[in-house]
Structure formats: C-alpha cells, structure tokens
Design a protein around this motif. Structure first.
Motif, PDB file in Angstrom:
ATOM      1  N   ARG A  55       0.752  -2.108 -14.901  1.00  0.00           N
ATOM      2  CA  ARG A  55       0.222  -2.981 -15.966  1.00  0.00           C
ATOM      3  C   ARG A  55       1.277  -3.172 -17.063  1.00  0.00           C
ATOM      4  O   ARG A  55       1.511  -4.297 -17.515  1.00  0.00           O
ATOM      5  N   ASP A  56       1.922  -2.063 -17.479  1.00  0.00           N
ATOM      6  CA  ASP A  56       2.919  -2.138 -18.557  1.00  0.00           C
ATOM      7  C   ASP A  56       4.135  -2.972 -18.164  1.00  0.00           C
ATOM      8  O   ASP A  56       4.850  -3.472 -19.032  1.00  0.00           O
ATOM      9  N   SER A  57       4.395  -3.091 -16.855  1.00  0.00           N
ATOM     10  CA  SER A  57       5.570  -3.845 -16.398  1.00  0.00           C
ATOM     11  C   SER A  57       5.407  -5.338 -16.684  1.00  0.00           C
ATOM     12  O   SER A  57       6.379  -6.091 -16.630  1.00  0.00           O
ATOM     13  N   GLY A  58       4.159  -5.749 -16.953  1.00  0.00           N
ATOM     14  CA  GLY A  58       3.918  -7.164 -17.260  1.00  0.00           C
ATOM     15  C   GLY A  58       3.821  -8.037 -16.021  1.00  0.00           C
ATOM     16  O   GLY A  58       3.603  -9.245 -16.130  1.00  0.00           O
ATOM     17  N   LEU A  59       3.995  -7.439 -14.850  1.00  0.00           N
ATOM     18  CA  LEU A  59       3.900  -8.220 -13.611  1.00  0.00           C
ATOM     19  C   LEU A  59       2.450  -8.641 -13.402  1.00  0.00           C
ATOM     20  O   LEU A  59       1.529  -7.869 -13.686  1.00  0.00           O
TER      21      LEU A  59
ATOM     22  N   ALA B  70      -1.307  10.920 -11.150  1.00  0.00           N
ATOM     23  CA  ALA B  70      -0.212  10.051 -10.678  1.00  0.00           C
ATOM     24  C   ALA B  70      -0.747   8.657 -10.382  1.00  0.00           C
ATOM     25  O   ALA B  70      -0.058   7.653 -10.590  1.00  0.00           O
ATOM     26  N   MET B  71      -1.995   8.585  -9.913  1.00  0.00           N
ATOM     27  CA  MET B  71      -2.603   7.274  -9.669  1.00  0.00           C
ATOM     28  C   MET B  71      -2.793   6.547 -11.011  1.00  0.00           C
ATOM     29  O   MET B  71      -2.468   5.367 -11.147  1.00  0.00           O
ATOM     30  N   ARG B  72      -3.286   7.298 -11.987  1.00  0.00           N
ATOM     31  CA  ARG B  72      -3.472   6.718 -13.325  1.00  0.00           C
ATOM     32  C   ARG B  72      -2.134   6.205 -13.876  1.00  0.00           C
ATOM     33  O   ARG B  72      -2.035   5.074 -14.354  1.00  0.00           O
ATOM     34  N   ASP B  73      -1.077   7.058 -13.759  1.00  0.00           N
ATOM     35  CA  ASP B  73       0.258   6.684 -14.264  1.00  0.00           C
ATOM     36  C   ASP B  73       0.784   5.449 -13.552  1.00  0.00           C
ATOM     37  O   ASP B  73       1.440   4.595 -14.155  1.00  0.00           O
TER      38      ASP B  73
ATOM     39  N   ILE C  36       0.835  -1.209   0.000  1.00  0.00           N
ATOM     40  CA  ILE C  36       0.000   0.000   0.000  1.00  0.00           C
ATOM     41  C   ILE C  36       0.866   1.254   0.000  1.00  0.00           C
ATOM     42  O   ILE C  36       1.976   1.252   0.544  1.00  0.00           O
ATOM     43  N   GLY C  37       0.359   2.319  -0.615  1.00  0.00           N
ATOM     44  CA  GLY C  37       1.067   3.592  -0.562  1.00  0.00           C
ATOM     45  C   GLY C  37       0.215   4.705  -1.117  1.00  0.00           C
ATOM     46  O   GLY C  37      -0.755   4.471  -1.836  1.00  0.00           O
ATOM     47  N   THR C  38       0.559   5.940  -0.742  1.00  0.00           N
ATOM     48  CA  THR C  38      -0.064   7.131  -1.325  1.00  0.00           C
ATOM     49  C   THR C  38       0.783   7.532  -2.530  1.00  0.00           C
ATOM     50  O   THR C  38       2.016   7.549  -2.446  1.00  0.00           O
ATOM     51  N   VAL C  39       0.121   7.833  -3.630  1.00  0.00           N
ATOM     52  CA  VAL C  39       0.838   8.035  -4.895  1.00  0.00           C
ATOM     53  C   VAL C  39       1.730   9.277  -4.893  1.00  0.00           C
ATOM     54  O   VAL C  39       1.607  10.150  -4.028  1.00  0.00           O
ATOM     55  N   ALA C  40       2.591   9.363  -5.899  1.00  0.00           N
ATOM     56  CA  ALA C  40       3.570  10.450  -6.010  1.00  0.00           C
ATOM     57  C   ALA C  40       2.925  11.828  -5.921  1.00  0.00           C
ATOM     58  O   ALA C  40       1.870  12.071  -6.499  1.00  0.00           O
ATOM     59  N   GLY C  41       3.563  12.706  -5.174  1.00  0.00           N
ATOM     60  CA  GLY C  41       3.109  14.088  -5.056  1.00  0.00           C
ATOM     61  C   GLY C  41       2.090  14.313  -3.963  1.00  0.00           C
ATOM     62  O   GLY C  41       1.717  15.455  -3.690  1.00  0.00           O
ATOM     63  N   ASP C  42       1.655  13.239  -3.334  1.00  0.00           N
ATOM     64  CA  ASP C  42       0.572  13.335  -2.344  1.00  0.00           C
ATOM     65  C   ASP C  42       1.092  12.936  -0.961  1.00  0.00           C
ATOM     66  O   ASP C  42       1.660  11.853  -0.799  1.00  0.00           O
ATOM     67  N   LEU C  43       0.866  13.817   0.027  1.00  0.00           N
ATOM     68  CA  LEU C  43       1.411  13.584   1.371  1.00  0.00           C
ATOM     69  C   LEU C  43       0.353  13.154   2.382  1.00  0.00           C
ATOM     70  O   LEU C  43       0.642  13.025   3.567  1.00  0.00           O
TER      71      LEU C  43
END
Ligand code: B12
Length: 209
Positions: free
Chosen positions: A164-168, A155-158, A92-99
């Motif tokens: 998904r793009d990582s193929g994992l 950032a959540m979308r990215d 779990i984590g809060t996405v980039a740019g968000d505190l």
C-alpha cells in the motif's frame, strides 16, 4: 478400510511411495477429486495435532507434507478444469519467514484454473520481492498472500502495508492461510479473505468483475 481411509492413513503416515497409487485407485473407484483432497487435508490436521501434542516431530510433519503433495499431483488434472477465458494475472507467495506451501499451491492451482495467469514467488517471500514483482507485472490484478504460522501473521501485515505504501495500484490483495481470519484481513487492509482454495477462486473472480 475404505479407499478414502487408506489415502488418509497413507498421508498421515507419510507413505510417499504408495500415495499416488492409492489416490489413483480412489479416483478409479469413483471418489471425486474433492473428496480425496478433503480426506488428505483432514489427515494433515491430525498430523498437526499430533505435532502440537508432542507425539510426532518436524521430520514426520515434513514427510506427511511430501505425501500430500504427491497425492495432489495426481488430482491436479481433475481439480484444475481448463479455463479458456483470461481474467488477468495473479502474483502469489507465502510471506517472509514461512515455509508452508501446500495450501498456497492449491490456491494457485484453483485461481489459475479460474482463468488467471499465475506468477508464483514460492515461500519465505520478502515484502520487497512482492513489490518488485508487482512493478515488473503492471498487468497483475490480484496479489495473493499466504501465511500458516501465527508468528508470520505480522509479516503478512507488513507486506500489505509495504505494498500500500509503495503507491502501486491496479490490483486487489487477497490473504489466507490457517491462522488468518476475515477480521485480520480487514484489520491489515487486505481487499479479501478466503478460507480455502475453492473460496479463493470464487473471491478473485468477484474482485475483478
Ligand atoms: C506440513 C506442515 C509443515 C511442513 C510444511 C511443508 C510444506 N511444503 O508446506 C514443515 C515440516 C516444513 C512445517 C514446518 C513448521 N511448522 Co508446520 N505444519 C504442517 C501441517 C501439518 C500441515 C499444513 C498443510 O499443508 N495443510 C494442508 C493445506 C491444504 O492446508 P492449508 O495450508 O491450511 O491451506 C488451505 C487454507 O489455509 C487456505 N489458504 C492457504 N494459503 C492461502 C492463501 C490465500 C490467498 C487464500 C485465499 C487461502 C489460503 O487454502 C488452503 C487450501 O484449502 C500444519 C498443521 C495444519 N493442520 O495445518 C502444521 C503447522 C502449520 N505447522 C506449525 C509449526 C509450529 C511449524 C514449525 C514452526 C515447526 C518447528 N518447530 O520447526 C515449522 C515452521 C517452518 C517455517 N518457518 O515455516 C503449526 C503452526 C502453529 C501456529 N499456530 O503458528 C501447525 C498448525 C502445526 C501445529 N498444530 O502445531 N510444517
């Protein structure tokens, strides 16, 4: 003023010293942990509205957040019933740019008490860090992303796209946070959305069953 109203007022006013005692008194007085949590969340809503209208500023919002966190600490044992079953592992984590992390921490607590091991990456987490952590934890079956700002929804979308793009594979992605909707979750390709921490715990159990 009832005990619940006192808790509400103490969070709104950022009374970081008094809050733990007041929450304990509310519990001792027979109020449920959920009732107390609900009134604290309501207080944060009022704080947010006052911030929007320019009545208060970031420092007041921060101190109210600190008071809420201290109140949640007291409730933790009541909110998190020990689970003996292991349903898997959640990153779990809060996405980039968000505190913002108060809601994310509540979600982590509820998912953990539903029976998941938790890997909490904290706040402002870059997409690369999520991917690196998924690779390092091949047994993770849930990835949970939080965003509280409309400006960090991209950032959540990215992050979902990069994962998904990582193929994992082998895990489901759940998203949430105040500006997030089921519609947005569908649009960005997440597997699930929940409105609050209780809903998140129910959803992740469904996702792995
Ligand atoms: C406290 C607070 C802060 C604190 C955060 C402290 C902390 N440690 O988190 C501080 C002072 C740091 C802060 C900063 C800012 N904030 Co602020 N903040 C708030 C406030 C008042 C409360 C948030 C909160 O904790 N709510 C209580 C928790 C329990 O609720 P929650 O976070 O929504 O979480 C629940 C659900 O959303 C869901 N959920 C959350 N995450 C997840 C994840 C998953 C997977 C799932 C399923 C569910 C889920 O479950 C949770 C529990 O039920 C809100 C107002 C509000 N009503 O939300 C503004 C608010 C979010 N902030 C706002 C703003 C504008 C900012 C700043 C940009 C202000 C500034 N000018 O600097 C900065 C941004 C900093 C950054 N880069 O992130 C705006 C956002 C507006 C918008 N639409 O984007 C809000 C809405 C205030 C407002 N009305 O204007 N903030």
């Amino acid at each position: 003023m009832s005990k619940l109203q006192e808790v509400n007022a103490a969070v709104a006013a950022g009374k970081t010293k008094a809050i733990a005692g007041l929450v304990q008194e509310a519990l001792d007085g027979g109020h449920s942990a959920q009732e107390i949590l609900d009134t604290m969340i309501e207080a944060m809503g009022v704080v947010g509205d006052k911030f929007s209208s320019g009545e208060i500023f970031v420092p007041e919002m921060l101190i109210a957040g600190k008071a809420m966190q201290k109140g949640v600490e007291v409730l933790k044992p009541q909110l998190a019933s020990e689970s003996s079953t292991s349903l898997g592992k959640c990153i779990i984590g809060t996405v980039a740019g968000d505190l913002h992390d108060i809601g994310k921490n509540l979600v982590a607590l509820m998912i953990e008490s539903a029976g998941f091991e938790m890997v909490d990456l904290g706040v402002d987490v870059p997409k690369e860090k999520f991917i690196e952590t998924i690779k390092a934890n091949p047994d993770a079956n849930i990835v949970a992303l939080s965003a509280l700002l409309t400006t960090t929804m991209p950032a959540m979308r990215d992050t979902v796209k990069a994962i998904r793009d990582s193929g994992l594979t082998g895990f489901k992605i759940i998203v949430g946070g105040a500006p997030i909707t089921q519609e947005f979750a569908d649009e960005i390709g997440a597997d699930a959305y929940a409105r609050d921490a209780g809903g998140a715990a129910v959803k992740v159990k469904e996702l792995v069953s």
